[in-house]
Write an enzyme that holds these catalytic residues in place. Structure first.
Site, PDB file in Angstrom:
ATOM      1  N   LYS A  95       0.935  -1.241  -0.171  1.00  0.00           N
ATOM      2  CA  LYS A  95      -0.067  -0.141  -0.088  1.00  0.00           C
ATOM      3  C   LYS A  95       0.928   1.293   0.109  1.00  0.00           C
ATOM      4  CE  LYS A  95      -4.429  -1.806   1.677  1.00  0.00           C
ATOM      5  NZ  LYS A  95      -5.330  -1.747   2.858  1.00  0.00           N
ATOM      6  N   LYS A 106     -10.800  -4.834  -3.295  1.00  0.00           N
ATOM      7  CA  LYS A 106     -11.532  -3.830  -3.410  1.00  0.00           C
ATOM      8  C   LYS A 106     -10.747  -2.840  -4.225  1.00  0.00           C
ATOM      9  CE  LYS A 106     -13.813  -4.093   0.704  1.00  0.00           C
ATOM     10  NZ  LYS A 106     -13.718  -3.465   2.294  1.00  0.00           N
ATOM     11  N   LYS A 108      -4.876 -11.671  -5.572  1.00  0.00           N
ATOM     12  CA  LYS A 108      -5.955 -11.902  -4.841  1.00  0.00           C
ATOM     13  C   LYS A 108      -7.175 -10.721  -5.252  1.00  0.00           C
ATOM     14  CE  LYS A 108      -5.516  -8.622  -1.065  1.00  0.00           C
ATOM     15  NZ  LYS A 108      -5.621  -8.302   0.171  1.00  0.00           N
TER      16      LYS A 108
HETATM   17  P1  AMP Z   1     -11.056  -6.034   4.318  1.00  0.00           P
HETATM   18  O1  AMP Z   1     -12.495  -5.504   3.381  1.00  0.00           O
HETATM   19  O2  AMP Z   1      -9.925  -5.747   3.856  1.00  0.00           O
HETATM   20  O3  AMP Z   1     -11.468  -5.415   5.709  1.00  0.00           O
HETATM   21  O4  AMP Z   1     -11.318  -7.517   4.510  1.00  0.00           O
HETATM   22  C1  AMP Z   1     -12.080  -8.228   5.211  1.00  0.00           C
HETATM   23  C2  AMP Z   1     -11.896  -9.919   5.206  1.00  0.00           C
HETATM   24  O5  AMP Z   1     -12.171 -10.254   3.789  1.00  0.00           O
HETATM   25  C3  AMP Z   1     -10.760  -9.996   5.863  1.00  0.00           C
HETATM   26  O6  AMP Z   1     -11.037 -11.089   6.630  1.00  0.00           O
HETATM   27  C4  AMP Z   1      -9.686 -10.378   4.557  1.00  0.00           C
HETATM   28  O7  AMP Z   1      -8.838 -11.179   4.979  1.00  0.00           O
HETATM   29  C5  AMP Z   1     -10.942 -10.986   3.743  1.00  0.00           C
HETATM   30  N1  AMP Z   1     -10.395 -11.075   2.410  1.00  0.00           N
HETATM   31  C6  AMP Z   1     -10.083  -9.849   1.840  1.00  0.00           C
HETATM   32  N2  AMP Z   1      -9.987 -10.304   0.418  1.00  0.00           N
HETATM   33  C7  AMP Z   1     -10.055 -11.777   0.208  1.00  0.00           C
HETATM   34  C8  AMP Z   1      -9.752 -12.696  -0.959  1.00  0.00           C
HETATM   35  N3  AMP Z   1      -9.384 -12.262  -2.055  1.00  0.00           N
HETATM   36  N4  AMP Z   1      -9.882 -13.925  -0.635  1.00  0.00           N
HETATM   37  C9  AMP Z   1     -10.250 -14.227   0.473  1.00  0.00           C
HETATM   38  N5  AMP Z   1     -10.407 -13.410   1.677  1.00  0.00           N
HETATM   39  C10 AMP Z   1     -10.436 -12.156   1.523  1.00  0.00           C
END
Ligand code: AMP
Ligand code: TRP
Length: 329
Positions: free
Chosen positions: A115, A199, A196
């Site tokens: 980031k 967003k 991966k």
């Molecule tokens: P965040 O939106 O970054 O707060 O992520 C929320 C949750 O989604 C966290 O537990 C991340 O590890 C999981 N997560 C985000 N992107 C992925 C992905 N591509 N595959 C699996 N888990 C994900």
């Protein structure tokens, strides 16, 4: 005997995608419904301030995420659902934990490196400090388990290190948490299956509230691999393997069984089947979310109640930590 505590959070920074769902949120609901844990789930609004945002959008993003939580099946009668910034002891605890954290440990974090790439001196300190606040989010409630996706494992390892360090320096205060991963802890981007789903690259995301038409279009356009066989091979066929994993997670059927089902079928038939299954499985979520999203006062009430409960637990823990380090007179 008291149930083991479980905690996790998601940032309110835009629409949730199926990576968030299959890697985290779906598991939150299953763990909650197992009845085996005392669960805390929260909106990580302070973490979300580390990336560019519009203050007019933030309240909407927060309430939208509460609607996502409830539409997926989280239940405020079974779990404490709260807003991170409304539990001030979290940030206080983060400060104390920060004094035990070597800068080198934070500089090594993959998420920070990605980031802050190309903006070493101008990237905000919050991005650097992010894992320490995350450690406070976990340690405040003596959580034994933390359901997250693969990308958060490094942060969780730091949390464990900080708990150990604090305990050995000041006496046993914090529980060392363990991650809980799903079978798909790393859902890959539809447009670039080597990366991966994230967003920050919306073109490769399948969002939870995408319409069936959008789902069909996006999966139809998903990058597949050379050859024509529907076969699981992460190295040689990352695109097809990702779709197989997605299908397996949504249906609960093992990959081997799915490979058999699509033997001799072409990619187009396979993709159409994946799209149909995903749309169908998300239909209930979509309609519940549509029903909930305008009930803003009910959504707000969920957070107010949960945040009150989390604050009480957090302020107790911070008092205990302050006593241990000799600043509570
Ligand atoms: P965040 O939106 O970054 O707060 O992520 C929320 C949750 O989604 C966290 O537990 C991340 O590890 C999981 N997560 C985000 N992107 C992925 C992905 N591509 N595959 C699996 N888990 C994900
Ligand atoms: N950093 C997590 C993410 O982006 C969100 C988060 C913040 C979190 N604090 C947490 C997850 C504590 C689990 C526990 O996904």
């Amino acid at each position: 005997m008291a149930k083991p505590v479980l905690v996790s959070g998601i940032q309110p920074s835009g629409r949730l995608h199926i990576g968030n769902y299959l890697g985290a949120l779906k598991n939150f609901v299953e763990l909650q419904d197992s009845g085996k844990y005392e669960c805390y789930f929260f909106i990580a609004d302070l973490h979300s301030l580390t990336e560019a945002f519009d203050p007019k959008e933030k309240p909407k993003q927060i309430l939208e995420l509460v609607a996502d939580f409830l539409a997926a099946g989280l239940n405020p009668r079974k779990s404490t659902i709260f807003q991170q910034s409304q539990s001030p002891s979290h940030t206080e605890l983060a400060w104390i934990l920060g004094t035990l954290t070597p800068m080198g440990d934070l500089r090594r974090m993959t998420q920070f490196k990605e980031k802050s790439e190309g903006e070493k001196e101008t990237s905000n300190i919050g991005l650097f400090y992010y894992p320490v606040l995350m450690a406070a989010d976990i340690l405040f409630c003596d959580a034994k388990f933390v359901p997250v996706g693969h990308d958060q494992l490094q942060h969780l390892e730091l949390t464990r290190t900080l708990a150990r360090k604090f305990n050995s320096k000041f006496g046993r205060t914090f529980v060392e948490p363990q991650p809980l991963l799903t079978k798909t802890p790393r859902v890959m981007s539809l447009m670039n299956p080597e990366k991966k789903m994230s967003k920050s690259q919306p073109e490769g995301c399948l969002f939870l509230d995408d319409s069936p038409e959008e789902i069909k279009k996006k999966i139809g356009r998903a990058v597949t691999d050379s050859g024509s066989e529907v076969k699981y091979d992460r190295e040689k066929k990352p695109g097809v393997s990702n779709l197989l994993e997605i299908l397996s997670s949504f249906t609960g059927k093992p990959i081997l069984q799915l490979e058999k089902k699509f033997r001799g079928k072409n990619y187009a038939t396979f993709k159409a089947a994946v799209a149909e299954e995903v749309s169908e499985k998300l239909a209930k979520f979509r309609s519940k979310k549509a029903e909930l999203r305008n009930k803003t006062s009910a959504l707000r009430a969920v957070l107010v109640k949960g945040s009150g409960m989390a604050s009480v637990a957090a302020s107790k823990k911070i008092q205990e930590a302050k006593k241990r380090i000799g600043i509570a007179l």
